[in-house]
Design a protein around this motif. Sequence first.
Motif, PDB file in Angstrom:
ATOM      1  N   ILE A 153       0.285  17.803  15.943  1.00  0.00           N
ATOM      2  CA  ILE A 153       0.187  16.748  15.156  1.00  0.00           C
ATOM      3  C   ILE A 153       1.804  16.534  14.490  1.00  0.00           C
ATOM      4  CG2 ILE A 153      -0.542  15.480  13.233  1.00  0.00           C
ATOM      5  CD1 ILE A 153      -2.784  17.704  14.996  1.00  0.00           C
ATOM      6  N   VAL A 154       2.684  15.624  14.642  1.00  0.00           N
ATOM      7  CA  VAL A 154       3.840  15.583  14.077  1.00  0.00           C
ATOM      8  C   VAL A 154       3.800  14.326  12.935  1.00  0.00           C
ATOM      9  CG1 VAL A 154       6.340  15.345  14.270  1.00  0.00           C
ATOM     10  CG2 VAL A 154       4.892  16.533  15.931  1.00  0.00           C
ATOM     11  N   GLU A 155       3.832  14.570  11.472  1.00  0.00           N
ATOM     12  CA  GLU A 155       3.453  13.558  10.696  1.00  0.00           C
ATOM     13  C   GLU A 155       4.277  14.163   9.344  1.00  0.00           C
ATOM     14  OE1 GLU A 155       3.257  10.486   8.469  1.00  0.00           O
ATOM     15  OE2 GLU A 155       2.007  10.399  10.367  1.00  0.00           O
ATOM     16  N   ASP A 156       5.144  13.215   8.781  1.00  0.00           N
ATOM     17  CA  ASP A 156       5.706  13.414   7.405  1.00  0.00           C
ATOM     18  C   ASP A 156       4.981  13.063   6.566  1.00  0.00           C
ATOM     19  OD1 ASP A 156       6.232  10.668   8.207  1.00  0.00           O
ATOM     20  OD2 ASP A 156       7.789  10.638   6.631  1.00  0.00           O
ATOM     21  N   ASP A 157       3.912  12.343   6.605  1.00  0.00           N
ATOM     22  CA  ASP A 157       3.032  12.088   5.120  1.00  0.00           C
ATOM     23  C   ASP A 157       2.027  13.237   5.178  1.00  0.00           C
ATOM     24  OD1 ASP A 157       1.082  11.326   3.660  1.00  0.00           O
ATOM     25  OD2 ASP A 157       1.480   9.109   4.008  1.00  0.00           O
ATOM     26  N   SER A 158       1.937  14.206   4.425  1.00  0.00           N
ATOM     27  CA  SER A 158       1.154  15.215   4.194  1.00  0.00           C
ATOM     28  C   SER A 158      -0.252  14.894   4.297  1.00  0.00           C
ATOM     29  CB  SER A 158       1.565  16.107   3.223  1.00  0.00           C
ATOM     30  OG  SER A 158       1.480  15.520   1.925  1.00  0.00           O
ATOM     31  N   ASP A 159      -0.454  13.719   3.342  1.00  0.00           N
ATOM     32  CA  ASP A 159      -1.983  13.279   3.141  1.00  0.00           C
ATOM     33  C   ASP A 159      -2.538  13.049   4.372  1.00  0.00           C
ATOM     34  OD1 ASP A 159      -1.789  14.099   0.655  1.00  0.00           O
ATOM     35  OD2 ASP A 159      -1.533  12.108  -0.259  1.00  0.00           O
ATOM     36  N   PHE A 160      -1.589  12.122   5.217  1.00  0.00           N
ATOM     37  CA  PHE A 160      -2.164  11.675   6.511  1.00  0.00           C
ATOM     38  C   PHE A 160      -2.428  12.677   7.563  1.00  0.00           C
ATOM     39  CE2 PHE A 160      -1.865   9.283  10.570  1.00  0.00           C
ATOM     40  CZ  PHE A 160      -3.069   8.603  10.478  1.00  0.00           C
ATOM     41  N   GLN A 161      -1.319  13.721   7.591  1.00  0.00           N
ATOM     42  CA  GLN A 161      -1.486  14.686   8.347  1.00  0.00           C
ATOM     43  C   GLN A 161      -2.758  15.556   8.221  1.00  0.00           C
ATOM     44  OE1 GLN A 161       0.519  19.039   8.415  1.00  0.00           O
ATOM     45  NE2 GLN A 161       2.150  17.306   9.268  1.00  0.00           N
ATOM     46  N   LYS A 162      -3.151  15.764   6.933  1.00  0.00           N
ATOM     47  CA  LYS A 162      -4.210  16.719   6.571  1.00  0.00           C
ATOM     48  C   LYS A 162      -5.514  15.813   7.160  1.00  0.00           C
ATOM     49  CE  LYS A 162      -2.199  18.831   2.743  1.00  0.00           C
ATOM     50  NZ  LYS A 162      -2.176  18.903   1.065  1.00  0.00           N
ATOM     51  N   LEU A 163      -5.485  14.484   6.944  1.00  0.00           N
ATOM     52  CA  LEU A 163      -6.529  13.732   7.528  1.00  0.00           C
ATOM     53  C   LEU A 163      -6.925  13.815   9.005  1.00  0.00           C
ATOM     54  CD1 LEU A 163      -8.841  11.670   7.012  1.00  0.00           C
ATOM     55  CD2 LEU A 163      -7.015   9.771   7.190  1.00  0.00           C
ATOM     56  N   VAL A 164      -5.790  13.786   9.681  1.00  0.00           N
ATOM     57  CA  VAL A 164      -5.923  14.017  11.153  1.00  0.00           C
ATOM     58  C   VAL A 164      -6.296  15.254  11.627  1.00  0.00           C
ATOM     59  CG1 VAL A 164      -4.550  13.966  13.392  1.00  0.00           C
ATOM     60  CG2 VAL A 164      -3.965  12.127  11.273  1.00  0.00           C
ATOM     61  N   LEU A 165      -5.610  16.407  10.797  1.00  0.00           N
ATOM     62  CA  LEU A 165      -6.319  17.597  11.231  1.00  0.00           C
ATOM     63  C   LEU A 165      -7.627  17.834  10.862  1.00  0.00           C
ATOM     64  CD1 LEU A 165      -2.905  19.456   9.908  1.00  0.00           C
ATOM     65  CD2 LEU A 165      -3.743  19.633  12.130  1.00  0.00           C
ATOM     66  N   LYS A 166      -8.181  17.401   9.742  1.00  0.00           N
ATOM     67  CA  LYS A 166      -9.442  17.331   9.375  1.00  0.00           C
ATOM     68  C   LYS A 166     -10.329  16.699  10.245  1.00  0.00           C
ATOM     69  CE  LYS A 166     -12.623  16.314   5.437  1.00  0.00           C
ATOM     70  NZ  LYS A 166     -12.628  15.886   4.111  1.00  0.00           N
ATOM     71  N   ARG A 167      -9.984  15.640  10.635  1.00  0.00           N
ATOM     72  CA  ARG A 167     -10.979  14.998  11.730  1.00  0.00           C
ATOM     73  C   ARG A 167     -10.906  15.885  12.981  1.00  0.00           C
ATOM     74  NH1 ARG A 167     -12.664  12.148   8.499  1.00  0.00           N
ATOM     75  NH2 ARG A 167     -12.129   9.970   8.133  1.00  0.00           N
ATOM     76  N   LEU A 168     -10.029  15.967  13.563  1.00  0.00           N
ATOM     77  CA  LEU A 168      -9.967  16.897  14.803  1.00  0.00           C
ATOM     78  C   LEU A 168     -10.580  18.510  14.652  1.00  0.00           C
ATOM     79  CD1 LEU A 168      -6.495  15.959  16.344  1.00  0.00           C
ATOM     80  CD2 LEU A 168      -8.601  15.171  16.973  1.00  0.00           C
ATOM     81  N   ASP A 169     -10.223  18.998  13.676  1.00  0.00           N
ATOM     82  CA  ASP A 169     -10.758  20.286  13.287  1.00  0.00           C
ATOM     83  C   ASP A 169     -12.486  20.401  13.186  1.00  0.00           C
ATOM     84  OD1 ASP A 169     -10.553  23.237  12.757  1.00  0.00           O
ATOM     85  OD2 ASP A 169     -10.905  22.730  10.594  1.00  0.00           O
ATOM     86  N   SER A 170     -12.927  19.258  12.896  1.00  0.00           N
ATOM     87  CA  SER A 170     -14.361  19.034  12.810  1.00  0.00           C
ATOM     88  C   SER A 170     -14.884  19.111  14.183  1.00  0.00           C
ATOM     89  CB  SER A 170     -14.798  17.557  11.861  1.00  0.00           C
ATOM     90  OG  SER A 170     -14.529  16.636  12.852  1.00  0.00           O
ATOM     91  N   LEU A 171     -14.398  18.883  15.050  1.00  0.00           N
ATOM     92  CA  LEU A 171     -14.783  19.058  16.491  1.00  0.00           C
ATOM     93  C   LEU A 171     -14.737  20.400  16.979  1.00  0.00           C
ATOM     94  CD1 LEU A 171     -12.907  15.978  18.041  1.00  0.00           C
ATOM     95  CD2 LEU A 171     -15.438  15.931  17.062  1.00  0.00           C
ATOM     96  N   ASN A 172     -14.141  21.233  16.335  1.00  0.00           N
ATOM     97  CA  ASN A 172     -14.112  22.784  16.689  1.00  0.00           C
ATOM     98  C   ASN A 172     -13.928  22.821  18.215  1.00  0.00           C
ATOM     99  OD1 ASN A 172     -14.201  25.360  16.032  1.00  0.00           O
ATOM    100  ND2 ASN A 172     -16.335  25.642  16.588  1.00  0.00           N
ATOM    101  N   ALA A 173     -12.995  22.174  18.639  1.00  0.00           N
ATOM    102  CA  ALA A 173     -12.802  22.108  20.060  1.00  0.00           C
ATOM    103  C   ALA A 173     -11.298  22.455  20.532  1.00  0.00           C
ATOM    104  CB  ALA A 173     -13.285  20.863  20.873  1.00  0.00           C
ATOM    105  N   TYR A 174     -10.359  22.286  19.637  1.00  0.00           N
ATOM    106  CA  TYR A 174      -9.077  22.322  19.924  1.00  0.00           C
ATOM    107  C   TYR A 174      -8.425  23.216  19.046  1.00  0.00           C
ATOM    108  CZ  TYR A 174     -10.635  17.740  21.379  1.00  0.00           C
ATOM    109  OH  TYR A 174     -11.521  16.571  22.107  1.00  0.00           O
ATOM    110  N   ASP A 175      -7.149  23.766  19.548  1.00  0.00           N
ATOM    111  CA  ASP A 175      -6.171  24.452  18.929  1.00  0.00           C
ATOM    112  C   ASP A 175      -5.086  23.686  18.178  1.00  0.00           C
ATOM    113  OD1 ASP A 175      -7.485  26.962  19.482  1.00  0.00           O
ATOM    114  OD2 ASP A 175      -6.098  27.374  21.129  1.00  0.00           O
TER     115      ASP A 175
END
Length: 277
Positions: free
Chosen positions: A138-160
């Motif tokens: 995930i490449v994103e300069d907005d730290s809050d939005f980057q954290k949101l995307v990471l949180k969404r994908l991490d909740s699936l526990n399926a990706y590195d």
Amino acid sequence: LLYDLDYKIMEVDDCIEGIRHIVRFLPDLVVAEINSPNLNGLSMASILDMLKVRVPLILVASDMKYQKYALNFDNVNGFLQNPGAKTGVSRDKVRSEFESIIFNLDNFELSSMEYAYHFRQHEWANLMGKSNNSRILIVEDDSDFQKLVLKRLDSLNAYDLYSAKDGLEGVFKAFLVEPNLILTDINMPNIDGMAMSQIFFILNKPFPIVFLTSMTKPEVVPKIKRAHGVIGMIEKESVAEKGVFFETFEAYLVEALAKQRDLKRQIENMGKKKREI
């Protein structure tokens, strides 16, 4: 002249191949034609500057109008006009100017442009482990939005999952991680999303890219779709809706994995043909 000065010479047909050779071999000097097909010499200088590749350049063109643009780059230490009847420049004059630039290379100092990028603890663990999970950058300069995307994908526990704060860090991390899919913003400092896709193409790294963007104006969409390696885009607003975001993301990931499998087969088939020859 370069042979007379005991330089070992590599030659390529255009600036795209030029960048590939520069990144691989880091030569002591690059001489490039500005009016090169596919990618011009000024764009090459710009991309090398963005990538922090500090190699001295001499740019060559028939029209003197390019001189002021060429010498604006920190990594360009000379401009030469092509000799010939059209320019009225003699070979002796070019040779004299060329020799002067070559002999002053030792006095030409490139500014230090070190760039630090960081791997978080979980990223190192993923990188050093033997996971079969798909790798997502995930490449994103907005730290809050980057954290949101990471949180969404991490909740699936399926990706590195890996992240970068701008396009430059995204380029470096992609080379190390070799992601199966890159989710990236378009407007970012240092290197934007469009430039990042072009750099991957130039460097023979066709990572599948999906733009995370609010830029959905009709005139912008065709430009996005024509970018190298870009398989689609996701509106940032949809990330807040889990179901919509997951469905769109997973569809793009399936497409990206299929493209990478096809590319791997093509490379293997090319290898087999070479061995048969």
